[in-house]
Structures are given as structure tokens and as C-alpha cells.
Design a protein around this motif. Structure first.
Motif, PDB file in Angstrom:
ATOM      1  N   PRO A 187      75.960  10.414  -4.362  1.00 44.42           N
ATOM      2  CA  PRO A 187      76.293  10.361  -2.938  1.00 44.42           C
ATOM      3  C   PRO A 187      75.703  11.522  -2.147  1.00 44.42           C
ATOM      4  O   PRO A 187      75.556  12.634  -2.658  1.00 44.42           O
ATOM      5  CB  PRO A 187      77.823  10.432  -2.943  1.00 44.42           C
ATOM      6  CG  PRO A 187      78.166  11.162  -4.204  1.00 44.42           C
ATOM      7  CD  PRO A 187      77.120  10.760  -5.202  1.00 44.42           C
ATOM      8  N   THR A 188      75.399  11.258  -0.884  1.00 51.00           N
ATOM      9  CA  THR A 188      74.997  12.306   0.041  1.00 51.00           C
ATOM     10  C   THR A 188      76.229  12.898   0.733  1.00 51.00           C
ATOM     11  O   THR A 188      76.286  14.085   1.010  1.00 51.00           O
ATOM     12  CB  THR A 188      74.024  11.758   1.091  1.00 51.00           C
ATOM     13  OG1 THR A 188      72.872  11.234   0.427  1.00 51.00           O
ATOM     14  CG2 THR A 188      73.586  12.839   2.061  1.00 51.00           C
ATOM     15  N   PHE A 189      77.193  12.031   1.009  1.00 52.58           N
ATOM     16  CA  PHE A 189      78.451  12.464   1.625  1.00 52.58           C
ATOM     17  C   PHE A 189      79.601  12.116   0.690  1.00 52.58           C
ATOM     18  O   PHE A 189      79.552  11.109  -0.019  1.00 52.58           O
ATOM     19  CB  PHE A 189      78.668  11.788   2.984  1.00 52.58           C
ATOM     20  CG  PHE A 189      77.640  12.138   4.009  1.00 52.58           C
ATOM     21  CD1 PHE A 189      77.798  13.262   4.812  1.00 52.58           C
ATOM     22  CD2 PHE A 189      76.513  11.357   4.162  1.00 52.58           C
ATOM     23  CE1 PHE A 189      76.841  13.598   5.753  1.00 52.58           C
ATOM     24  CE2 PHE A 189      75.545  11.676   5.106  1.00 52.58           C
ATOM     25  CZ  PHE A 189      75.705  12.805   5.904  1.00 52.58           C
ATOM     26  N   ALA A 190      80.614  12.961   0.701  1.00 55.05           N
ATOM     27  CA  ALA A 190      81.803  12.705  -0.108  1.00 55.05           C
ATOM     28  C   ALA A 190      83.042  13.046   0.698  1.00 55.05           C
ATOM     29  O   ALA A 190      83.022  13.927   1.559  1.00 55.05           O
ATOM     30  CB  ALA A 190      81.771  13.521  -1.398  1.00 55.05           C
ATOM     31  N   GLU A 228      66.937  11.899   1.424  1.00 58.00           N
ATOM     32  CA  GLU A 228      66.829  10.586   2.040  1.00 58.00           C
ATOM     33  C   GLU A 228      67.209  10.624   3.522  1.00 58.00           C
ATOM     34  O   GLU A 228      67.887   9.747   4.049  1.00 58.00           O
ATOM     35  CB  GLU A 228      67.672   9.558   1.279  1.00 58.00           C
ATOM     36  CG  GLU A 228      67.185   9.368  -0.163  1.00 58.00           C
ATOM     37  CD  GLU A 228      68.018   8.377  -0.956  1.00 58.00           C
ATOM     38  OE1 GLU A 228      69.190   8.136  -0.574  1.00 58.00           O
ATOM     39  OE2 GLU A 228      67.522   7.844  -1.957  1.00 58.00           O
ATOM     40  N   GLY A 229      66.805  11.727   4.190  1.00 61.10           N
ATOM     41  CA  GLY A 229      66.993  11.820   5.631  1.00 61.10           C
ATOM     42  C   GLY A 229      68.268  12.483   6.099  1.00 61.10           C
ATOM     43  O   GLY A 229      68.515  12.576   7.305  1.00 61.10           O
ATOM     44  N   HIS A 230      69.097  12.969   5.165  1.00 63.35           N
ATOM     45  CA  HIS A 230      70.370  13.574   5.541  1.00 63.35           C
ATOM     46  C   HIS A 230      70.634  14.828   4.708  1.00 63.35           C
ATOM     47  O   HIS A 230      70.066  15.006   3.633  1.00 63.35           O
ATOM     48  CB  HIS A 230      71.521  12.588   5.348  1.00 63.35           C
ATOM     49  CG  HIS A 230      71.391  11.334   6.151  1.00 63.35           C
ATOM     50  ND1 HIS A 230      71.567  11.302   7.505  1.00 63.35           N
ATOM     51  CD2 HIS A 230      71.074  10.066   5.764  1.00 63.35           C
ATOM     52  CE1 HIS A 230      71.386  10.053   7.941  1.00 63.35           C
ATOM     53  NE2 HIS A 230      71.080   9.293   6.912  1.00 63.35           N
ATOM     54  N   HIS A 231      71.523  15.657   5.231  1.00 65.31           N
ATOM     55  CA  HIS A 231      71.985  16.835   4.512  1.00 65.31           C
ATOM     56  C   HIS A 231      73.427  16.589   4.061  1.00 65.31           C
ATOM     57  O   HIS A 231      74.275  16.158   4.849  1.00 65.31           O
ATOM     58  CB  HIS A 231      71.896  18.076   5.400  1.00 65.31           C
ATOM     59  CG  HIS A 231      70.486  18.436   5.769  1.00 65.31           C
ATOM     60  ND1 HIS A 231      69.698  19.244   4.986  1.00 65.31           N
ATOM     61  CD2 HIS A 231      69.732  18.055   6.830  1.00 65.31           C
ATOM     62  CE1 HIS A 231      68.512  19.370   5.550  1.00 65.31           C
ATOM     63  NE2 HIS A 231      68.497  18.663   6.674  1.00 65.31           N
ATOM     64  N   SER A 232      73.693  16.857   2.812  1.00 62.79           N
ATOM     65  CA  SER A 232      74.977  16.494   2.224  1.00 62.79           C
ATOM     66  C   SER A 232      76.135  17.264   2.858  1.00 62.79           C
ATOM     67  O   SER A 232      75.956  18.352   3.405  1.00 62.79           O
ATOM     68  CB  SER A 232      74.961  16.772   0.718  1.00 62.79           C
ATOM     69  OG  SER A 232      74.826  18.163   0.472  1.00 62.79           O
ATOM     70  N   ALA A 233      77.320  16.682   2.758  1.00 60.76           N
ATOM     71  CA  ALA A 233      78.533  17.340   3.247  1.00 60.76           C
ATOM     72  C   ALA A 233      79.742  16.735   2.547  1.00 60.76           C
ATOM     73  O   ALA A 233      79.757  15.554   2.202  1.00 60.76           O
ATOM     74  CB  ALA A 233      78.677  17.181   4.760  1.00 60.76           C
ATOM     75  N   ILE A 247      86.948  24.399  -1.845  1.00 65.07           N
ATOM     76  CA  ILE A 247      85.824  25.025  -1.137  1.00 65.07           C
ATOM     77  C   ILE A 247      85.262  26.197  -1.935  1.00 65.07           C
ATOM     78  O   ILE A 247      84.049  26.274  -2.188  1.00 65.07           O
ATOM     79  CB  ILE A 247      86.272  25.497   0.262  1.00 65.07           C
ATOM     80  CG1 ILE A 247      86.617  24.306   1.149  1.00 65.07           C
ATOM     81  CG2 ILE A 247      85.169  26.345   0.915  1.00 65.07           C
ATOM     82  CD1 ILE A 247      87.227  24.699   2.484  1.00 65.07           C
ATOM     83  N   GLU A 248      86.142  27.119  -2.327  1.00 67.00           N
ATOM     84  CA  GLU A 248      85.683  28.361  -2.961  1.00 67.00           C
ATOM     85  C   GLU A 248      85.181  28.156  -4.388  1.00 67.00           C
ATOM     86  O   GLU A 248      84.198  28.771  -4.802  1.00 67.00           O
ATOM     87  CB  GLU A 248      86.819  29.389  -2.951  1.00 67.00           C
ATOM     88  CG  GLU A 248      87.234  29.844  -1.557  1.00 67.00           C
ATOM     89  CD  GLU A 248      86.083  30.493  -0.803  1.00 67.00           C
ATOM     90  OE1 GLU A 248      85.253  31.184  -1.440  1.00 67.00           O
ATOM     91  OE2 GLU A 248      86.005  30.313   0.430  1.00 67.00           O
ATOM     92  N   ASP A 257      78.016  21.936   2.083  1.00 66.65           N
ATOM     93  CA  ASP A 257      78.783  22.221   3.294  1.00 66.65           C
ATOM     94  C   ASP A 257      80.083  21.424   3.314  1.00 66.65           C
ATOM     95  O   ASP A 257      80.139  20.285   2.829  1.00 66.65           O
ATOM     96  CB  ASP A 257      77.970  21.874   4.542  1.00 66.65           C
ATOM     97  CG  ASP A 257      76.773  22.791   4.726  1.00 66.65           C
ATOM     98  OD1 ASP A 257      76.765  23.891   4.127  1.00 66.65           O
ATOM     99  OD2 ASP A 257      75.839  22.400   5.461  1.00 66.65           O
ATOM    100  N   VAL A 258      81.113  22.009   3.904  1.00 68.64           N
ATOM    101  CA  VAL A 258      82.419  21.373   4.004  1.00 68.64           C
ATOM    102  C   VAL A 258      82.777  21.160   5.467  1.00 68.64           C
ATOM    103  O   VAL A 258      82.567  22.050   6.304  1.00 68.64           O
ATOM    104  CB  VAL A 258      83.509  22.217   3.307  1.00 68.64           C
ATOM    105  CG1 VAL A 258      84.898  21.659   3.593  1.00 68.64           C
ATOM    106  CG2 VAL A 258      83.255  22.273   1.806  1.00 68.64           C
ATOM    107  N   VAL A 259      83.300  19.983   5.774  1.00 70.37           N
ATOM    108  CA  VAL A 259      83.805  19.665   7.105  1.00 70.37           C
ATOM    109  C   VAL A 259      85.301  19.394   6.964  1.00 70.37           C
ATOM    110  O   VAL A 259      85.720  18.591   6.129  1.00 70.37           O
ATOM    111  CB  VAL A 259      83.113  18.423   7.701  1.00 70.37           C
ATOM    112  CG1 VAL A 259      83.562  18.206   9.139  1.00 70.37           C
ATOM    113  CG2 VAL A 259      81.603  18.562   7.620  1.00 70.37           C
ATOM    114  N   LEU A 260      86.101  20.077   7.756  1.00 69.20           N
ATOM    115  CA  LEU A 260      87.552  19.902   7.702  1.00 69.20           C
ATOM    116  C   LEU A 260      87.999  18.918   8.786  1.00 69.20           C
ATOM    117  O   LEU A 260      87.584  19.020   9.936  1.00 69.20           O
ATOM    118  CB  LEU A 260      88.268  21.237   7.902  1.00 69.20           C
ATOM    119  CG  LEU A 260      87.968  22.333   6.878  1.00 69.20           C
ATOM    120  CD1 LEU A 260      88.792  23.578   7.176  1.00 69.20           C
ATOM    121  CD2 LEU A 260      88.251  21.839   5.464  1.00 69.20           C
ATOM    122  N   ALA A 261      88.851  17.972   8.392  1.00 68.10           N
ATOM    123  CA  ALA A 261      89.407  17.004   9.336  1.00 68.10           C
ATOM    124  C   ALA A 261      90.919  17.001   9.185  1.00 68.10           C
ATOM    125  O   ALA A 261      91.439  17.080   8.072  1.00 68.10           O
ATOM    126  CB  ALA A 261      88.839  15.610   9.066  1.00 68.10           C
TER     127      ALA A 261
END
Length: 482
Positions: A187-190, A228-233, A247-248, A257-261
Motif C-alpha cells: 500500500p501507498t496509504f494506510a 506510482e505518483g504519490h508519497h506514502s502516509a 509514530i515513534e 509521514d503520519v496524518v492525525l484525524a
């Protein structure tokens, strides 16, 4: 779906060809001989009660292009295969065969893959994400509960060749399983929805569960790479207590990279002003990393769905789905069945069918929904035992019973054995009247004693692990099942 010549089956998976034409092209993969169609690959899985190898002849007769077995075929089977130009192959591990074949096909698809895992909410998140992405892209997503070491590769292998977005739910029972799934899917995103208590009996602790879920990162490229055109997160719940650990210890060392929601304005993507309407569906404001903000609502009930929608929206927005299309998807959701689905009983009562599975966290969410929906009759909670809790099972069932008591249903029915008694005892201890708490040993007894008790103005929550079989009670009482 996958199309592949037999000779490439050998090189991709390591299976050994026993008979027939190496150039014949196979189309699609099945593990049930009843589903074999022309040119299909039939993979035989041995089992305790049914051995798929015994159905190799039937698969050949139905037109399979290849049959993969775990034992050497006898001469009669070889002759039948020659007569139908069906290739016979053998392998030591049919699960590994599927994973290798799916990994090869995934590489040929050149699509963006999003992996979704977590203790609760992963199916809802997967469904919402697929709906959002479908506004802009050709999407293929996990169907039903095809989220394990067999189901995930079958999902990949069934994806159309022109798939642009592949949304894959990843479940697990033990350490190492998600690592195998993510190696296959790349996967590119998880998304990790939550670290809860599901499977704590196998993994020992919530920290163990966090480690097992974080295995999803092992198949992802570092965010610095353009894949494939994207940066993973990685998308995480901002308010989950195991988010800092993931994260750590796992994301940062791998350069992801981590995105918090969540529902805090400190999160990268967040919801504010969450309110439930008279049907229990949440309305809220959503704000993204780039400052985009708008009012929206979900067409599914329960505040517990808001974080799942945020996880999905975070990825969809990063992939270029505009806000108005995310809003449109939110308002017209159709989720996988038996997850907080409000149905109508023959008598007129409303039934919250959440019978697909259960954990302490999802039990609490279901009880919150039961409390929040309007009801002019009796609120009834039917709670089945929860599986895979290990040594923690008595304590976690007691906590669930205590939480149920705090929500003050008019009637609490616990279904099962000793663990159901634990729930009931705790509920009584925390203040529910003796006469309002019942324990029944099975769904059959539940149907016999209580199916006719529900009144037209009542609101009923039905929730438990699958082995309790509470879906049968729902089918018994619901008008829309007839």
C-alpha cells in the motif's frame, strides 16, 4: 481479474506443473469448486472436514484451466486433465501460492493501494473510503469479510485490469499476518483505525495489538519516495492512546509521514460541532490540513462513525477528491451489512442490527447509539458474548455489563454461558434491576423467549460476536428479512 499463462503461474508462485499446456491462459481464481468457470484457476485447500483436493476432478470437468493441489494427482486425474487441456500443479502451501500470485498481479495493476486495519471500524472506514474515491476513480475494494490471508489475495486477483484505486481491509489473528498481507498489497496509504482489545487473547496486550497492526507499514515505501505518483502516509486516530507509540517506534523509523484525524483541533484533519439528528445520523464540520472546511453529515447512525469517516476523507482529499464530492459520498453511504444497520421488526419496532461482530469498544459504541436514538417504548440491549479475549475475557465482559448498566436500558438480555453471566452480574451490581436483566444460553432460546416480547415502539440493539449467531434473531423478528 487476473489473466496469466500457466507457465507464469509456475515462475510467479513456485508451484510445480504436473501436466498439460504451459501456454494456456487462465482467468480468475477460485477456492470453491462450485464457482469454477471456463479457464479459471482452482486452488485446493485441505481442511479438517473438507479437502479441496477431492474436488479437483469436478473443477476439471467444469473447464478450469489450472488446478493447484497440495498432493500428487493420481493417474486417473492426470488423464482427465489431459483430456480437458487443464494444467495440474502442486504446491506445499496454497495460502502462500495465493499471496505470491496476488503480489505479482498487484505489481501489474499500477494502481494506488490503500490498506485499512484496526481493532474496530475498519470495515466502515473501508466502505466510506471506497464511496469517496468512487466519485473520481475506478475503485475495487474488499467485499464482505475477505480481509485475511486468503480473502485479501482473492480480492486483489478479482480486481479489473483498469482499477485505479484498490482499497483493502486487513484483518489478523496473530503476529506476522498483517506483515504478509502488506507485503502482498504494497500500500501507498494506510489507516489504523484504533488499537482496541480484539484478539487480545492471542496477542497478550494492547501494546501487542498495536505492534501487530503497525506491521502494515512494512509493505509501504518511505514518504520521501514518489511511488506510482504519490508519497506514502499513515493515517492515525489523534485521540488513540497508542498513536504516539506507533509514530515513534514504527512510522518514524521507516520514514513514513503520519496524518492525525480526530475530534481535536490539534489534529491535522478534524471534526467539530458533532450533533446527532433524530435518526441518530451525525452532522458535523470537517476541516482538512490545507484549511478546507465545510459542513457535512453521514447517512449512517452513530457518533462512532465520525472518526471512520474522517480517516476515509483524509486519504480521499490527499488523492484529489474535492470536498463537495466527499460530502456527497457521506450523505449516500451504503455499508457492509450488520454494522449498526437500523432495521424494522414485523411488530413495528426498530432493530439496530450490529450482529456481525463485537469487542468491548464496539459494544460501548452500540450502547451509545441505543441511548442516543429517540424511543417512545423500551430500549432493549441484546448482547452476546465476545470471542478472542483470552484471560481478559471475564474482566472485559464485566466492564461491558457495567457500561450497559450506565446506559440504563429498560431490558438487558445477555446471550451465552459464563461470560454472559459476567455481563449480567456486573450490570446488576451497577444498578440495573434484577427483573430487567436476563441471561439465555443460546440464540435459539433467545428467539423462543423474547422474539414475541418486543413491542411496536421499542428500540432494540442486537450485538455480539459471530459465533453467538445473533443474526438469526434479527432475521426472525425483522419484517425486511421476509
Amino acid at each position: 481479474m487476473v489473466e496469466i499463462a500457466v507457465k507464469y503461474l509456475e515462475s510467479t508462485t513456485g508451484a510445480r506443473r504436473v501436466a498439460c499446456d504451459p501456454d494456456r491462459v487462465c482467468r480468475g481464481v477460485v477456492i470453491d469448486s462450485r464457482e469454477v468457470g471456463p479457464d479459471a484457476i482452482f486452488v485446493a485447500f485441505p481442511g479438517e472436514r473438507v479437502d479441496g483436493n477431492d474436488f479437483a476432478a469436478a473443477a476439471i470437468e467444469k473447464g478450469a484451466a489450472a488446478v493447484v493441489m497440495t498432493r500428487e494427482p493420481d493417474q486417473t486425474l492426470v488423464d482427465a486433465a489431459h483430456a480437458r487441456n487443464c494444467s495440474l500443479l502442486t504446491c506445499d502451501d496454497p495460502t502462500e501460492f495465493l499471496l505470491r500470485l496476488a503480489q505479482g498481479y498487484r505489481a501489474r495493476l499500477h494502481c494506488t493501494v490503500i490498506g485499512v486495519t484496526g481493532s474496530i471500524g475498519k470495515t466502515t472506514t473501508k466502505d466510506v473510503l471506497a464511496a469517496c474515491l468512487a466519485k473520481r476513480f475506478r475503485v475495487h475494494a474488499t467485499a464482505g469479510n475477505y480481509n485475511n490471508l486468503i480473502g485479501l489475495p482473492l480480492t486483489i486477483l478479482s480486481a479489473p485490469a483498469d482499477t485505479q484505486m484498490l482499497v483493502l481491509e486487513m484483518g489478523m489473528n496473530d503476529f506476522g499476518e498483517i506483515a504478509r498481507l502488506t507485503a502482498c498489497a504494497q500500500p501507498t496509504f494506510a489507516i489504523i483505525t484504533k488499537v482496541g482489545t480484539s484478539h487480545i487473547g492471542m496477542l497478550g496486550s494492547r501494546e501487542g495489538i498495536a505492534r501487530a497492526k503497525a506491521e502494515i507499514l512494512q509493505g509501504m515505501p518511505p514518504s520521501a519516495e514518489n511511488f506510482e505518483g504519490h508519497h506514502s502516509a499513515l493515517v492515525l486516530h489523534g485521540e488513540d492512546d497508542f498513536t504516539p507509540l506507533i509514530i515513534e517506534k514504527y512510522a518514524r523509523p521507516r520514514g513514513i509521514d503520519v496524518v492525525l484525524a480526530g475530534t481535536s483541533t490539534d489534529d491535522d484533519v478534524y471534526a467539530t460541532h458533532v450533533e446527532l439528528d433524530e435518526t441518530g445520523c451525525p452532522h458535523f464540520d470537517i476541516t482538512f490540513e490545507d484549511g478546507l472546511s465545510f459542513k457535512t453529515h453521514l447517512s449512517i447512525p452513530g457518533a462512532q462513525s465520525v472518526p471512520n469517516a474522517l480517516f476515509a476523507a483524509t486519504v480521499a482529499h490527499r488523492l484529489g477528491v474535492p470536498g463537495f464530492e466527499i460530502d456527497e459520498a457521506f450523505s449516500s453511504l451504503a455499508l457492509t451489512g450488520r454494522r449498526a444497520q437500523v432495521r424494522h421488526a414485523t411488530c413495528g419496532a426498530r432493530v439496530i442490527d450490529d450482529s456481525y461482530n463485537a469487542s468491548p469498544e464496539s459494544m460501548a459504541a452500540g450502547l451509545n447509539l441505543l441511548e442516543s436514538l429517540p424511543c417512545s417504548g423500551t430500549r432493549i440491549a441484546i448482547l452476546g458474548e465476545m470471542g478472542e479475549m483470552g484471560e481478559e475475557a471475564p474482566r472485559l465482559h464485566a466492564l461491558t455489563g457495567a457500561y450497559a448498566a450506565a446506559k440504563r436500558p429498560g431490558l438487558l438480555i445477555c446471550v451465552g454461558g459464563e461470560l454472559a453471566e459476567e455481563m449480567a452480574t456486573a450490570a446488576r451490581l451497577m444498578g440495573l434491576d434484577e427483573g430487567d436483566v436476563h441471561v439465555v444460553p443460546s440464540c435459539d432460546v433467545l428467539i423462543k423467549r423474547f422474539a414475541g416480547v418486543i413491542g411496536e415502539r421499542d428500540l432494540v440493539l442486537v450485538k455480539g460476536s459471530r459465533f453467538v449467531g445473533l443474526d438469526r434473531f434479527v432475521e426472525e423478528v425483522c419484517a425486511d428479512a421476509r
